[in-house]
Each structure stands twice: as C-alpha cells, then as structure tokens.
Design a protein around this motif. Structure first.
Motif, mmCIF file in Angstrom:
data_model
loop_
_atom_site.group_PDB
_atom_site.id
_atom_site.type_symbol
_atom_site.label_atom_id
_atom_site.label_comp_id
_atom_site.label_asym_id
_atom_site.label_seq_id
_atom_site.Cartn_x
_atom_site.Cartn_y
_atom_site.Cartn_z
ATOM 1 N N ALA A 125 0.807 -1.228 0.000
ATOM 2 C CA ALA A 125 0.000 0.000 0.000
ATOM 3 C C ALA A 125 0.836 1.273 0.000
ATOM 4 O O ALA A 125 0.593 2.180 -0.803
ATOM 5 C CB ALA A 125 -0.949 -0.020 1.204
ATOM 6 N N ALA A 126 1.797 1.391 0.891
ATOM 7 C CA ALA A 126 2.569 2.632 1.007
ATOM 8 C C ALA A 126 3.336 2.936 -0.273
ATOM 9 O O ALA A 126 3.365 4.081 -0.738
ATOM 10 C CB ALA A 126 3.524 2.539 2.192
ATOM 11 N N GLU A 127 3.960 1.896 -0.875
ATOM 12 C CA GLU A 127 4.733 2.127 -2.089
ATOM 13 C C GLU A 127 3.828 2.498 -3.259
ATOM 14 O O GLU A 127 4.195 3.312 -4.113
ATOM 15 C CB GLU A 127 5.551 0.891 -2.437
ATOM 16 N N GLN A 128 2.623 1.933 -3.292
ATOM 17 C CA GLN A 128 1.715 2.166 -4.416
ATOM 18 C C GLN A 128 1.241 3.606 -4.495
ATOM 19 O O GLN A 128 0.844 4.072 -5.558
ATOM 20 C CB GLN A 128 0.517 1.207 -4.330
ATOM 21 N N THR A 129 1.278 4.330 -3.395
ATOM 22 C CA THR A 129 0.854 5.737 -3.444
ATOM 23 C C THR A 129 1.847 6.583 -4.224
ATOM 24 O O THR A 129 1.463 7.601 -4.812
ATOM 25 C CB THR A 129 0.737 6.328 -2.022
ATOM 26 N N GLY A 130 3.104 6.212 -4.219
ATOM 27 C CA GLY A 130 4.137 7.007 -4.866
ATOM 28 C C GLY A 130 4.419 8.315 -4.155
ATOM 29 O O GLY A 130 5.122 9.182 -4.685
ATOM 30 N N MET A 131 3.927 8.465 -2.939
ATOM 31 C CA MET A 131 4.059 9.733 -2.217
ATOM 32 C C MET A 131 4.705 9.580 -0.850
ATOM 33 O O MET A 131 4.848 10.560 -0.115
ATOM 34 C CB MET A 131 2.682 10.398 -2.056
ATOM 35 N N LEU A 132 5.099 8.362 -0.492
ATOM 36 C CA LEU A 132 5.728 8.130 0.809
ATOM 37 C C LEU A 132 7.150 7.621 0.606
ATOM 38 O O LEU A 132 7.424 6.863 -0.333
ATOM 39 C CB LEU A 132 4.917 7.129 1.628
ATOM 40 N N PHE A 133 8.035 8.006 1.535
ATOM 41 C CA PHE A 133 9.448 7.688 1.398
ATOM 42 C C PHE A 133 10.055 7.351 2.756
ATOM 43 O O PHE A 133 9.601 7.865 3.793
ATOM 44 C CB PHE A 133 10.215 8.866 0.776
ATOM 45 N N ILE A 134 11.059 6.488 2.717
ATOM 46 C CA ILE A 134 11.823 6.227 3.936
ATOM 47 C C ILE A 134 12.448 7.539 4.398
ATOM 48 O O ILE A 134 13.081 8.245 3.628
ATOM 49 C CB ILE A 134 12.915 5.172 3.675
ATOM 50 N N GLY A 135 12.250 7.861 5.675
ATOM 51 C CA GLY A 135 12.737 9.131 6.206
ATOM 52 C C GLY A 135 11.634 10.147 6.406
ATOM 53 O O GLY A 135 11.873 11.225 6.965
ATOM 54 N N ASP A 136 10.395 9.825 5.957
ATOM 55 C CA ASP A 136 9.260 10.717 6.206
ATOM 56 C C ASP A 136 8.866 10.654 7.678
ATOM 57 O O ASP A 136 8.658 9.568 8.238
ATOM 58 C CB ASP A 136 8.048 10.304 5.352
ATOM 59 N N ALA A 137 8.759 11.823 8.313
ATOM 60 C CA ALA A 137 8.258 11.898 9.688
ATOM 61 C C ALA A 137 6.736 12.016 9.645
ATOM 62 O O ALA A 137 6.179 12.793 8.868
ATOM 63 C CB ALA A 137 8.863 13.086 10.407
ATOM 64 N N ILE A 138 6.068 11.248 10.483
ATOM 65 C CA ILE A 138 4.606 11.265 10.523
ATOM 66 C C ILE A 138 4.160 12.414 11.424
ATOM 67 O O ILE A 138 4.506 12.453 12.614
ATOM 68 C CB ILE A 138 4.051 9.921 11.020
ATOM 69 N N ILE A 139 3.403 13.347 10.843
ATOM 70 C CA ILE A 139 2.945 14.538 11.561
ATOM 71 C C ILE A 139 1.531 14.338 12.113
ATOM 72 O O ILE A 139 1.246 14.667 13.264
ATOM 73 C CB ILE A 139 2.969 15.783 10.645
ATOM 74 N N GLN A 140 0.642 13.762 11.281
ATOM 75 C CA GLN A 140 -0.749 13.544 11.696
ATOM 76 C C GLN A 140 -1.225 12.173 11.227
ATOM 77 O O GLN A 140 -0.780 11.663 10.191
ATOM 78 C CB GLN A 140 -1.678 14.622 11.103
ATOM 79 N N VAL A 141 -2.142 11.603 11.983
ATOM 80 C CA VAL A 141 -2.837 10.374 11.595
ATOM 81 C C VAL A 141 -4.336 10.639 11.723
ATOM 82 O O VAL A 141 -4.828 10.904 12.831
ATOM 83 C CB VAL A 141 -2.427 9.177 12.483
ATOM 84 N N ASN A 142 -5.026 10.616 10.580
ATOM 85 C CA ASN A 142 -6.465 10.921 10.542
ATOM 86 C C ASN A 142 -6.777 12.235 11.258
ATOM 87 O O ASN A 142 -7.735 12.333 12.049
ATOM 88 C CB ASN A 142 -7.284 9.773 11.153
ATOM 89 N N GLY A 143 -5.949 13.254 11.025
ATOM 90 C CA GLY A 143 -6.187 14.578 11.582
ATOM 91 C C GLY A 143 -5.676 14.778 12.995
ATOM 92 O O GLY A 143 -5.722 15.893 13.517
ATOM 93 N N ILE A 144 -5.160 13.725 13.612
ATOM 94 C CA ILE A 144 -4.660 13.815 14.989
ATOM 95 C C ILE A 144 -3.159 14.070 14.941
ATOM 96 O O ILE A 144 -2.411 13.288 14.345
ATOM 97 C CB ILE A 144 -4.956 12.521 15.775
ATOM 98 N N ASN A 145 -2.698 15.141 15.575
ATOM 99 C CA ASN A 145 -1.276 15.471 15.589
ATOM 100 C C ASN A 145 -0.522 14.493 16.475
ATOM 101 O O ASN A 145 -0.905 14.263 17.641
ATOM 102 C CB ASN A 145 -1.069 16.899 16.086
ATOM 103 N N VAL A 146 0.559 13.915 15.923
ATOM 104 C CA VAL A 146 1.329 12.905 16.671
ATOM 105 C C VAL A 146 2.796 13.315 16.822
ATOM 106 O O VAL A 146 3.648 12.476 17.115
ATOM 107 C CB VAL A 146 1.237 11.528 15.969
ATOM 108 N N GLU A 147 3.107 14.609 16.637
ATOM 109 C CA GLU A 147 4.496 15.057 16.722
ATOM 110 C C GLU A 147 5.081 14.859 18.116
ATOM 111 O O GLU A 147 6.291 14.688 18.261
ATOM 112 C CB GLU A 147 4.593 16.530 16.311
ATOM 113 N N SER A 148 4.207 14.881 19.145
ATOM 114 C CA SER A 148 4.690 14.693 20.519
ATOM 115 C C SER A 148 4.296 13.329 21.076
ATOM 116 O O SER A 148 4.405 13.090 22.283
ATOM 117 C CB SER A 148 4.122 15.802 21.427
ATOM 118 N N ALA A 149 3.847 12.432 20.208
ATOM 119 C CA ALA A 149 3.378 11.121 20.660
ATOM 120 C C ALA A 149 4.537 10.151 20.833
ATOM 121 O O ALA A 149 5.585 10.274 20.188
ATOM 122 C CB ALA A 149 2.367 10.561 19.666
#
Length: 540
Positions: free
Chosen positions: A108-132
C-alpha cells in the motif's frame, strides 16, 4: 554511534590523466555527525577540483500542483495481506520523531508514490502525533480503520539509525505480544484491526495529484582553495574514528564527516588533500609571478602547532606556514595579497633554522633501521598522540612543534625545507657573526666556497681558515660557547678553536645548513637517501 542498514557500494573514483594539474573527482555516501546529539545523518559528497559539495536528501514535487512544499497528505487503504506496507521507528520518549523506516515493495505505502523512507509522521487521521510516543503512534495506525490518512514531512536530518534501505530485513520487535520498541521497526505491514474482509483497491496516486521523488539536493559548497582538514577533535590530540572535517578559508566548515570504513575515510582524506595541495600550488605559481627570482615561494600550507605551557584542552592551533625567499613564515591565516606577507606572526632566516622529524607512522622494524642509520627516533616522551610531527628550531632556543594530517604531507615539508635552505645558502654565499674569545672581538664567517674563516673585527686580519671537510667535530655548553675541532692538512693534528656567540643556536644551525648544502651540491642523491619521511611515507 551505530550505522544501520547495508553499507553503500564503493564510490566511483577518477584521477584524469589528461589534466595538467591532476585532481580527484569523487562522489559517495557518508554521514554528517552531530557531536552534541551524537547522531549521524545521511549525506552525499561530491568532490571536484575546486569545491566539496554536501548534499542532503529531500522529497521534491516533480509534476502536478504542489499545495504544500513541506507537508504531504496521503490516504492509505489497508490491504488484507500486507496491511499499510510500511514500518516505523522513533518516538517522543527518545526525543526523535516517528519516522517511516521501511516501505515494502508492491504494497500500500509504495503504491501511493508519495511516501518515502525518512518521512516523519505529523498527523494520523487529523490527529497530531508530533509529541506522541512510539507505542501511541503504532496503536493509532493499527486501529485507524481501512482508510488511513497520514500527513508526513521528509526529515533531511533524521538520524541514520531511524532509516533503512528499501526492503532490507533489519531488526524487528515481537509484535505478537503487542509490544514495540521506538528504536526497532514496528511493522505496519500486518493486517491490523481491519473490518473489511474483501480485498481493498490498492492505494495508488490520483492522476491530477502531485508526484514526488526523493532527490539529493546541494546544501553546502566548501571551496577548497586554502582549505584545511582536521581528523582530530578541536584543539586536542584525540583522533576521530573514520572521520574528519574540512574548513574553508572563510571559516565555513563541513561539520564532521564520518565514513563507514577506515579505508573509505582514508580514500576521501587523500582525495581532498590532493585537491587542496594542487590548488595551493596554483596559488604559489600566481604569487611567484609578482616576486623576484630570489624571493619565490617554495612551499606553503596548513599545519597544527602545539601550544606550549598550557594545561587546557586546547593543545593545538591551526597555523599556516610558508617558505619564501630567505625566510620561514608562520601565519595565523594565509597571505592572500602581497601586503599580507608583512603581517606574519613569526619570520625566521632559513639559514638559521633546523628542521627535525619527530614522529612517523612506521612499523617497528622501520624505526629500528631509521634509528640505526639515520639517527631518527620516536619521541615517546612527548605527551601527545598525534602522528606525522616535526619541529623547527630557530635562534635563541626558540622551537615550534607542528603536526600534519598525512605522511605524504610530512615528506613534502621535509623536502621543501631542504630545498629552501639549500637555495638560500647558495644565494647568500656566506654569513658572518660577531663573536669573542679571551676579550677579543672577532668575526666568524661561514662561506659556501671557502668554509670557515675567523678574523679580527678591527684589523680584518685572518686568524685562521679551514675547509668544511676539515671540521671533525664540535661541542658546546648549550649557552654561548662552542669548540670546533679541525684537522690540520699538513700535520694531520686536531686543532681546537673556541668561540663565544650571543646567539649560539643560530650559528650552529647556520653551520649545519651550509654543510648540508655543500654535500647536496656534491652528491644530491645522498641527501635524498637520507629522507626517512619520503622513503617510507609514500610506500605507506
């Protein structure tokens, strides 16, 4: 510091034979080490004749409308087999962001063509996870349903241990127990808590959405002209492991460049040093166009000088040395104009200095040979651990202790001092010093053609004269008095001449310089054969 993942393949290396001044061009992967955080970041180095460029990876939009240059929002459709098709590392409990560390092929992740190793996850379904924490993000992703919308931002300076190459196996935690570790991959390629039993349509980029690629982008260019390199921690004799830094003339530095192997570090060090040396040679040639034949620059370059009488950690300081005309110069910064030569910290006459090698990196049997035949020995009593050291002793007992980065540099300095001193002796022809003995004021002359002459300073009457070959020995009191032992050509008897000088050290160095120059003029190969640095450094 650990380096995760596979080591990169050897960097291509080229030394063009067609160039008048040979240079190294080189490209390869390295790490940029942060001494404060003790983390290392992936970078790429590009070396050309005149510039070292540091590149960092970033994700760039290559087509379509890029609504946000920094953040990307991607919708993933969880698959019955493979889940989200990615793994993550990191978490707030370790003061590092949660980062995508793996993306699995054809999922799934590779098929989007928009995600890369080294991407930091900022939000999940609108929930901010920068301090999680790591566990909180894992739980949120696994329980987010069949469609998960995540917002990410590529971190150019994510610690290297958070990222692994595409599809690499790497360590993983036991997810069957529900536990996860922020420093190991938490695999979200498992099914998770999906309510959809039928296969989902694959995650794929929409036609009008922007397309992204991960590319190496230039972030810093360091000009190599008059640049300097250091493998040691600033001011100390502590050698960095497989690492060094490059500092430009204007003070801009690369930071600490760390390499995967000692061989790779040595290759890069030699390549950069070669290019810096070639550029220095070009600068010398330009400077010499403005100088008379008797005032040419023989050699110049950066060294580290040991500071005397200090108990601080700042044991060494960068100095720029130059051999020009009749003088040996010590600068704090390189001379870039004709007027700069008058601002040297120290200037010594070349006839009155003595060059001495202190430390080389030689095998024990080489040192035995060097000590037996050439009288050169390791100074183990010195309190530092730096290799490739030499000293320059001058008049009135003054001495400077220097270190260079490579054995080849030490060999060049040895050869350059010899050449500069020999040229100055031949140009000068003779040196005369005031001296005294038993209350009489005398003059003592060292002459390249005639040898030694002593005459009365008032009447100019010659008291005695001997050739260089007649000098059979000498002794001094370490202060002002010296005894010179000459063999009379007629009687074959030894005659002792005692003299007293205000600066005995300068006179003894001058005698040494003239005798060495005389030997070199008669038998140049003999002088070359005495070079322990050139003999062993180039072979190493």
């Amino acid at each position: 510091m650990s380096v995760a993942g596979k080591q990169p393949p050897p960097a291509p290396l080229e030394r063009p034979g067609s160039l008048l001044v040979p240079t190294w061009t080189k490209t390869g992967i390295a790490l940029l080490y942060d001494e404060v955080s003790e983390n290392a970041y992936d970078i790429r180095l590009k070396l050309t004749k005149e510039v070292l460029t540091i590149q960092k990876q970033d994700v760039v939009c290559v087509s379509g409308s890029d609504h946000s240059a920094n953040h990307r929002t991607v919708t993933l459709r969880r698959q019955p087999v493979g889940g989200l098709g990615l793994s993550i590392k990191g978490g707030a409990e370790h003061k590092v962001p949660v980062v995508i560390s793996k993306i699995f092929k054809d999922q799934a992740a590779e098929q989007t063509g928009m995600l890369f190793i080294g991407d930091a996850i900022i939000q999940v379904n609108g929930i901010n996870v920068e301090s999680a924490t790591h566990e909180e993000v894992v739980h949120l992703l696994r329980n987010a349903g069949d469609e998960v919308t995540i917002t990410v931002q590529y971190l150019r300076e994510a610690p290297s241990f958070l990222k692994l190459p595409l599809g690499s196996p790497g360590p993983s935690s036991d997810h069957s127990s529900g536990a996860s570790s922020p420093l190991f991959d938490s695999g979200l390629h498992l099914n998770g808590n999906s309510t959809n039993t039928a296969p989902s349509s694959p995650s794929s980029p929409i036609a009008n959405e922007p397309k992204y690629e991960k590319r190496w982008l230039d972030t810093l260019s360091v000009p190599l002209s008059m640049a300097r390199i250091s493998r040691y921690k600033t001011g100390t004799d502590k050698l960095r492991s497989n690492a060094f830094e490059v500092l430009a003339l204007d003070g801009v530095g690369t930071g600490i460049l760390q390499f995967y192997t000692a061989q790779e570090s040595a290759d890069w060090l030699r390549a950069m040093s070669t290019n810096i040396s070639d550029l220095t040679l070009q600068n010398m040639k330009m400077a010499n166009k403005c100088c008379s034949p008797s005032d040419q620059v023989i050699h110049m370059g950066w060294v580290n000088e040991r500071l005397e009488g200090t108990d601080s950690s700042q044991l060494y300081k960068f100095k720029f040395l130059a051999l020009k005309g009749s003088s040996f110069y010590i600068f704090s910064t390189p001379p870039v104009s004709t007027l700069d030569w008058v601002r040297a910290e120290k200037i010594y006459n070349l006839c009155e200095v003595l060059f001495k090698i202190h430390k080389l990196w030689l095998a024990d049997d080489c040192w035995l040979q060097a000590n037996m035949y050439l009288g050169i020995h390791q100074d183990f009593d010195l309190e530092d651990q730096r290799l490739y050291c030499f000293s320059v002793m001058a008049g009135h007992g003054k001495s400077h202790y220097f270190n260079v980065e490579l054995g080849s540099e030490l060999a060049v300095w040895e050869k350059s001092f010899q050449r500069a001193i020999f040229l100055e002796v031949q140009r000068t022809g003779s040196k005369t010093y005031m001296c005294s003995w038993q209350g009489d004021t005398l003059c003592f002359t060292v002459d390249f053609a005639l040898g030694f002459t002593c005459f009365d300073s008032k009447t100019k009457n010659v008291l005695w004269r001997f050739k260089f070959s007649q000098l059979k020995g000498s002794s001094d009191d370490g202060k002002t008095k010296v005894k010179l032992l000459f063999q009379n050509l007629d009687t074959k008897q030894i005659e002792t001449k005692e003299l007293e000088f205000q600066d005995l050290t300068a006179v003894l160095h001058c005698i040494h310089s003239f005798i060495a120059a005389k030997v070199a003029s008669v038998d140049p190969l003999f002088i070359d054969s005495q070079s322990i640095a050139r003999k062993y450094m180039y072979s190493n």
